[in-house]
Design a protein around this motif. Structure first.
Motif, short mmCIF file in Angstrom:
data_model
loop_
_atom_site.label_atom_id
_atom_site.label_comp_id
_atom_site.label_asym_id
_atom_site.label_seq_id
_atom_site.Cartn_x
_atom_site.Cartn_y
_atom_site.Cartn_z
N GLN A 135 0.83 -1.21 0.00
CA GLN A 135 0.00 0.00 0.00
C GLN A 135 0.86 1.26 0.00
O GLN A 135 0.54 2.25 -0.65
CB GLN A 135 -0.92 0.00 1.22
N LYS A 288 -8.60 -5.12 -4.13
CA LYS A 288 -9.55 -5.94 -3.38
C LYS A 288 -8.92 -6.47 -2.09
O LYS A 288 -7.71 -6.68 -2.02
CB LYS A 288 -10.03 -7.10 -4.25
N GLN A 289 -9.77 -6.68 -1.09
CA GLN A 289 -9.33 -7.29 0.15
C GLN A 289 -10.37 -8.33 0.59
O GLN A 289 -11.49 -8.35 0.10
CB GLN A 289 -9.13 -6.25 1.25
N ILE A 290 -9.95 -9.18 1.51
CA ILE A 290 -10.84 -10.24 1.97
C ILE A 290 -12.06 -9.64 2.68
O ILE A 290 -11.94 -8.74 3.51
CB ILE A 290 -10.10 -11.19 2.94
N ASP A 291 -13.23 -10.15 2.37
CA ASP A 291 -14.47 -9.76 3.04
C ASP A 291 -14.64 -10.68 4.26
O ASP A 291 -15.13 -11.80 4.13
CB ASP A 291 -15.65 -9.90 2.08
N GLU A 292 -14.23 -10.19 5.42
CA GLU A 292 -14.24 -11.03 6.62
C GLU A 292 -15.68 -11.45 7.00
O GLU A 292 -15.91 -12.56 7.49
CB GLU A 292 -13.60 -10.29 7.80
#
Length: 298
Positions: A135, A288-292
């Protein structure tokens, strides 16, 4: 053949422009690609950046941007590119490395403007591959691009028609939410380029002065005359310039009974960037990131 580095496209770009004709930016990229890199494999030619731009064309585009910074090419009109006399002299020499370009006086001056801006904003654009997170690298890359386009915009503002510069300032203020703006007549504006009505009846006004300078700074005399033009009609003013204000001018504005906002070239391009005036969005990157929450009941 491998995909060329952006700096390896510098001379091919100048050669492509050597006939002195003005060519559209996209046509230039394709012509350089077809003439000098047409032997690349189809797979390499079709490789794309994350935003979908072919890598070959993207690097040619960056080569063109660096040549512009060194004033070896120019943009006579929107989207058009043309070689300069300085670019012709480089062609006569027959070589141009990245090191040589970065030592060029015009390029060095361009970089100084960017450096001052980054130091003012407290930004660090040095990439540290060992310690920076992905990032961090993205943010620094975007900051580097932003600094580049802002420096280019400031140079463009310094060279446009003075009357059009005044219109640019009024467009910016309108985009910032100052809706009721009156452009004054050039024949008798009394040093005032625009008036903002803060209320529907025009009882509360803000006067606008736009001064396009290439090198000179706004002086105390300019602020004094601006105050004189405001007196008796309003107590608020906005003074905008492409350069900067000298110490006496800043002091005069602070000590005045009027409320005067000073906007120098650096602040101006920041505002234009923030409100997308004179800019257009080129690329949008999706991270994108993990959808917890998706896995909460797993």
């Amino acid at each position: 053949m491998n995909i060329p580095k952006f700096h390896e496209t510098l001379l091919p770009i100048l050669k492509t422009l050597s006939d002195g004709k003005t060519i559209h930016y996209n046509d230039l990229r394709k012509k350089v690609r077809d003439t000098y890199y047409g032997n690349l494999s189809t797979d390499l030619l079709e490789l794309e950046t994350k935003s979908g731009d072919p890598i070959v064309l993207n690097r040619i585009g960056w080569g063109k941007a660096y040549l512009k910074q060194a004033k070896m090419v120019e943009y006579p009109e929107r989207g058009l590119v043309r070689i300069t006399e300085k670019g012709r002299k480089i062609l006569e020499k027959g070589s141009l490395t990245l090191k040589e370009l970065k030592l060029d006086k015009d390029y060095v001056e361009h970089e100084k403007i960017k450096k001052i801006k980054k130091e003012t904003e407290g930004e660090d654009d040095n990439f540290d591959l060992e310690n920076d997170s992905p990032q961090d690298l993205i943010d620094k890359g975007i900051s580097a691009i932003d600094a580049e386009v802002k420096a280019e915009l400031l140079e463009k503002l310094k060279n446009i028609d003075p009357y059009y510069f005044e219109k640019v300032i009024l467009k910016l203020l309108n985009k910032m939410g100052y809706g009721d703006i009156i452009e004054t007549s050039k024949s008798r504006d009394g040093g005032i380029d625009g008036i903002i009505n803060e209320d529907k009846l025009g009882l509360e006004k803000i006067y606008i002065q736009a001064k396009k300078y290439t090198e000179n700074k706004v002086r105390e005399k300019d602020i004094r005359e601006f105050i004189g033009a405001m007196s008796g009609d309003t107590t608020k003013g906005i003074f905008v310039t492409t350069s900067d204000f000298d110490e006496a001018a800043i002091k005069k504005a602070k000590e005045a009974h009027h409320k005067i906002v000073l906007i120098n070239g650096s602040k101006l391009v920041d505002l234009m960037h923030q409100f997308t005036v004179g800019f257009q969005i080129k690329n949008v990157y999706e991270v994108k990131q993990i959808d917890e929450e998706f896995f909460e009941n797993s």
